[in-house]
Design a protein around this motif. Structure first.
Motif, PDB file in Angstrom:
ATOM      1  N   GLN A  64       0.836  -1.198   0.000  1.00  0.00           N
ATOM      2  CA  GLN A  64       0.000   0.000   0.000  1.00  0.00           C
ATOM      3  C   GLN A  64       0.872   1.250   0.000  1.00  0.00           C
ATOM      4  O   GLN A  64       1.888   1.302   0.680  1.00  0.00           O
ATOM      5  CB  GLN A  64      -0.892   0.001   1.235  1.00  0.00           C
ATOM      6  CG  GLN A  64      -1.937   1.063   1.228  1.00  0.00           C
ATOM      7  CD  GLN A  64      -2.984   0.821   2.315  1.00  0.00           C
ATOM      8  OE1 GLN A  64      -2.852  -0.051   3.161  1.00  0.00           O
ATOM      9  NE2 GLN A  64      -4.015   1.629   2.295  1.00  0.00           N
ATOM     10  N   GLY A  65       0.450   2.258  -0.783  1.00  0.00           N
ATOM     11  CA  GLY A  65       1.153   3.534  -0.823  1.00  0.00           C
ATOM     12  C   GLY A  65       0.945   4.229  -2.148  1.00  0.00           C
ATOM     13  O   GLY A  65      -0.106   4.092  -2.773  1.00  0.00           O
ATOM     14  N   ARG A  66       1.983   4.969  -2.564  1.00  0.00           N
ATOM     15  CA  ARG A  66       1.902   5.737  -3.814  1.00  0.00           C
ATOM     16  C   ARG A  66       3.213   5.607  -4.575  1.00  0.00           C
ATOM     17  O   ARG A  66       4.286   5.538  -3.987  1.00  0.00           O
ATOM     18  CB  ARG A  66       1.677   7.220  -3.516  1.00  0.00           C
ATOM     19  CG  ARG A  66       0.355   7.544  -2.874  1.00  0.00           C
ATOM     20  CD  ARG A  66       0.188   9.045  -2.703  1.00  0.00           C
ATOM     21  NE  ARG A  66      -0.143   9.729  -3.937  1.00  0.00           N
ATOM     22  CZ  ARG A  66      -1.334   9.659  -4.539  1.00  0.00           C
ATOM     23  NH1 ARG A  66      -2.270   8.922  -4.052  1.00  0.00           N
ATOM     24  NH2 ARG A  66      -1.551  10.337  -5.643  1.00  0.00           N
ATOM     25  N   VAL A  67       3.082   5.640  -5.892  1.00  0.00           N
ATOM     26  CA  VAL A  67       4.231   5.757  -6.790  1.00  0.00           C
ATOM     27  C   VAL A  67       3.876   6.913  -7.719  1.00  0.00           C
ATOM     28  O   VAL A  67       2.982   6.797  -8.556  1.00  0.00           O
ATOM     29  CB  VAL A  67       4.481   4.456  -7.574  1.00  0.00           C
ATOM     30  CG1 VAL A  67       5.623   4.645  -8.557  1.00  0.00           C
ATOM     31  CG2 VAL A  67       4.758   3.301  -6.619  1.00  0.00           C
ATOM     32  N   GLY A  68       4.539   8.038  -7.514  1.00  0.00           N
ATOM     33  CA  GLY A  68       4.154   9.251  -8.231  1.00  0.00           C
ATOM     34  C   GLY A  68       2.725   9.602  -7.868  1.00  0.00           C
ATOM     35  O   GLY A  68       2.389   9.696  -6.687  1.00  0.00           O
ATOM     36  N   GLN A  69       1.873   9.770  -8.854  1.00  0.00           N
ATOM     37  CA  GLN A  69       0.465  10.088  -8.603  1.00  0.00           C
ATOM     38  C   GLN A  69      -0.412   8.838  -8.480  1.00  0.00           C
ATOM     39  O   GLN A  69      -1.601   8.958  -8.207  1.00  0.00           O
ATOM     40  CB  GLN A  69      -0.078  10.971  -9.744  1.00  0.00           C
ATOM     41  CG  GLN A  69       0.613  12.311  -9.843  1.00  0.00           C
ATOM     42  CD  GLN A  69       0.432  13.122  -8.571  1.00  0.00           C
ATOM     43  OE1 GLN A  69      -0.658  13.249  -8.038  1.00  0.00           O
ATOM     44  NE2 GLN A  69       1.543  13.662  -8.068  1.00  0.00           N
ATOM     45  N   ARG A  70       0.175   7.661  -8.688  1.00  0.00           N
ATOM     46  CA  ARG A  70      -0.605   6.423  -8.680  1.00  0.00           C
ATOM     47  C   ARG A  70      -0.733   5.862  -7.267  1.00  0.00           C
ATOM     48  O   ARG A  70       0.262   5.601  -6.600  1.00  0.00           O
ATOM     49  CB  ARG A  70       0.042   5.389  -9.585  1.00  0.00           C
ATOM     50  CG  ARG A  70      -0.762   4.114  -9.662  1.00  0.00           C
ATOM     51  CD  ARG A  70      -0.189   3.155 -10.659  1.00  0.00           C
ATOM     52  NE  ARG A  70      -1.011   1.962 -10.729  1.00  0.00           N
ATOM     53  CZ  ARG A  70      -0.910   1.057 -11.653  1.00  0.00           C
ATOM     54  NH1 ARG A  70      -0.026   1.195 -12.621  1.00  0.00           N
ATOM     55  NH2 ARG A  70      -1.676  -0.002 -11.643  1.00  0.00           N
ATOM     56  N   GLU A  71      -1.959   5.669  -6.848  1.00  0.00           N
ATOM     57  CA  GLU A  71      -2.262   5.023  -5.565  1.00  0.00           C
ATOM     58  C   GLU A  71      -2.156   3.513  -5.758  1.00  0.00           C
ATOM     59  O   GLU A  71      -2.720   2.962  -6.704  1.00  0.00           O
ATOM     60  CB  GLU A  71      -3.680   5.397  -5.132  1.00  0.00           C
ATOM     61  CG  GLU A  71      -4.041   4.953  -3.756  1.00  0.00           C
ATOM     62  CD  GLU A  71      -3.656   5.948  -2.692  1.00  0.00           C
ATOM     63  OE1 GLU A  71      -3.502   5.522  -1.538  1.00  0.00           O
ATOM     64  OE2 GLU A  71      -3.506   7.141  -3.002  1.00  0.00           O
ATOM     65  N   ILE A  72      -1.432   2.839  -4.868  1.00  0.00           N
ATOM     66  CA  ILE A  72      -1.256   1.386  -4.948  1.00  0.00           C
ATOM     67  C   ILE A  72      -1.850   0.765  -3.685  1.00  0.00           C
ATOM     68  O   ILE A  72      -1.452   1.111  -2.574  1.00  0.00           O
ATOM     69  CB  ILE A  72       0.237   0.999  -5.037  1.00  0.00           C
ATOM     70  CG1 ILE A  72       0.948   1.709  -6.187  1.00  0.00           C
ATOM     71  CG2 ILE A  72       0.403  -0.517  -5.081  1.00  0.00           C
ATOM     72  CD1 ILE A  72       0.593   1.235  -7.558  1.00  0.00           C
ATOM     73  N   THR A  73      -2.796  -0.137  -3.846  1.00  0.00           N
ATOM     74  CA  THR A  73      -3.341  -0.939  -2.748  1.00  0.00           C
ATOM     75  C   THR A  73      -3.570  -2.332  -3.305  1.00  0.00           C
ATOM     76  O   THR A  73      -4.456  -2.533  -4.138  1.00  0.00           O
ATOM     77  CB  THR A  73      -4.661  -0.364  -2.207  1.00  0.00           C
ATOM     78  OG1 THR A  73      -4.420   0.979  -1.748  1.00  0.00           O
ATOM     79  CG2 THR A  73      -5.192  -1.187  -1.053  1.00  0.00           C
ATOM     80  N   LEU A  74      -2.740  -3.277  -2.885  1.00  0.00           N
ATOM     81  CA  LEU A  74      -2.812  -4.638  -3.401  1.00  0.00           C
ATOM     82  C   LEU A  74      -2.946  -5.629  -2.251  1.00  0.00           C
ATOM     83  O   LEU A  74      -2.202  -5.557  -1.267  1.00  0.00           O
ATOM     84  CB  LEU A  74      -1.552  -4.971  -4.203  1.00  0.00           C
ATOM     85  CG  LEU A  74      -1.262  -4.085  -5.408  1.00  0.00           C
ATOM     86  CD1 LEU A  74       0.119  -4.396  -5.965  1.00  0.00           C
ATOM     87  CD2 LEU A  74      -2.328  -4.271  -6.466  1.00  0.00           C
ATOM     88  N   SER A  75      -3.857  -6.552  -2.401  1.00  0.00           N
ATOM     89  CA  SER A  75      -4.047  -7.643  -1.454  1.00  0.00           C
ATOM     90  C   SER A  75      -3.818  -8.946  -2.212  1.00  0.00           C
ATOM     91  O   SER A  75      -4.530  -9.241  -3.175  1.00  0.00           O
ATOM     92  CB  SER A  75      -5.459  -7.597  -0.868  1.00  0.00           C
ATOM     93  OG  SER A  75      -5.656  -8.683   0.008  1.00  0.00           O
TER      94      SER A  75
END
Length: 189
Positions: A64-75
Motif C-alpha cells: 500500500q502507498g503511492r508511486v508518483g500520482q498512482r495510488e497502490i493498494t494490493l491484497s
C-alpha cells in the motif's frame, strides 16, 4: 517484539531506502517494511506486509502507498493448495509457487533463503510470484539460488540477470550489487 531482526537498505540505482523487519508471533511469521525512492513517475512510498507459514512459504502479502500520482493498494493471497489471487482474482499461471517476490524491495529474497537454510539446502531452482513494478501485476518468475561459501548466487534466467548476494545470519541480503546495500555496510552513514 523488541528482538525482531531489522535492516535498513540504501538503494543504489535510484535515490531511496527500505526499512524491513522479520516478525514472529502466535499467528505466524513474516516481513514488514517501508520502501521509499525517487521513481521515474515521482516520489514513491510503499509499505508491505508478507505473512508466511512456519516454513517461510508465503500465505499473503499486502502492498500500500503511492508511486508518483498512482495510488497502490494490493491484497495478495496464496491458498494452502498453492492458488494465488490478487484482489480476489485468481492467477492460474502461479499455481503451486511458494514465494512472493516484491520487485521494489530486496526483502522477499529473505523468504527462500530462510527456508533453504532451515532445511539445510545449499540452493535450488524455484519460481516466485513476482510483483512487477512496471505494471503492478503478478507474474511467474523462475529463479535459482546457489550457496557458494558465504555468498548466495541468485539468477533470474528470464531476465538474463544474475548477482552474488551477501546475506547476514538473519537471511537479509546485505549487498545486492548495483541495486541495494545495507545502510552503513559500505562505510557511509
Amino acid at each position: 517484539m523488541a528482538g525482531d531482526p531489522q535492516i535498513l537498505w540504501r538503494r543504489l540505482d535510484l535515490p531511496g531506502h527500505d526499512a524491513c523487519r522479520i516478525w514472529q508471533d502466535s499467528s505466524g511469521q513474516g516481513l514488514d517494511g517501508v520502501a521509499v525512492w525517487l521513481d521515474a513517475a515521482g516520489p514513491a512510498h510503499l509499505s508491505y506486509l508478507v505473512v508466511c507459514d512456519d516454513v517461510w512459504r508465503t500465505r499473503s502479502a499486502r502492498v500500500q502507498g503511492r508511486v508518483g500520482q498512482r495510488e497502490i493498494t494490493l491484497s495478495i493471497q496464496r491458498s494452502p493448495e498453492g492458488d494465488w489471487r490478487i484482489g480476489g482474482e485468481e492467477i492460474p499461471d502461479l499455481h503451486g509457487l511458494q514465494d512472493i517476490d516484491l520487485g521494489f524491495t530486496p526483502a522477499t529474497n529473505t523468504l527462500p533463503i530462510r527456508r533453504m537454510r532451515a532445511s539445510g539446502s545449499d540452493g535450488g531452482d524455484l519460481a516466485a510470484a513476482w510483483l512487477d513494478a512496471a505494471d503492478w501485476r503478478l507474474k511467474l518468475l523462475p529463479q535459482t539460488y546457489r550457496l557458494a561459501g558465504d555468498i548466495w548466487h541468485y539468477a533470474s534466467p528470464r531476465h538474463d540477470f544474475a548477482a552474488d548476494l551477501s546475506v547476514n545470519t538473519d537471511g537479509f541480503v546485505t549487498d545486492y550489487p548495483g541495486l541495494w546495500i545495507e545502510e552503513g555496510a559500505d562505510g557511509k552513514p
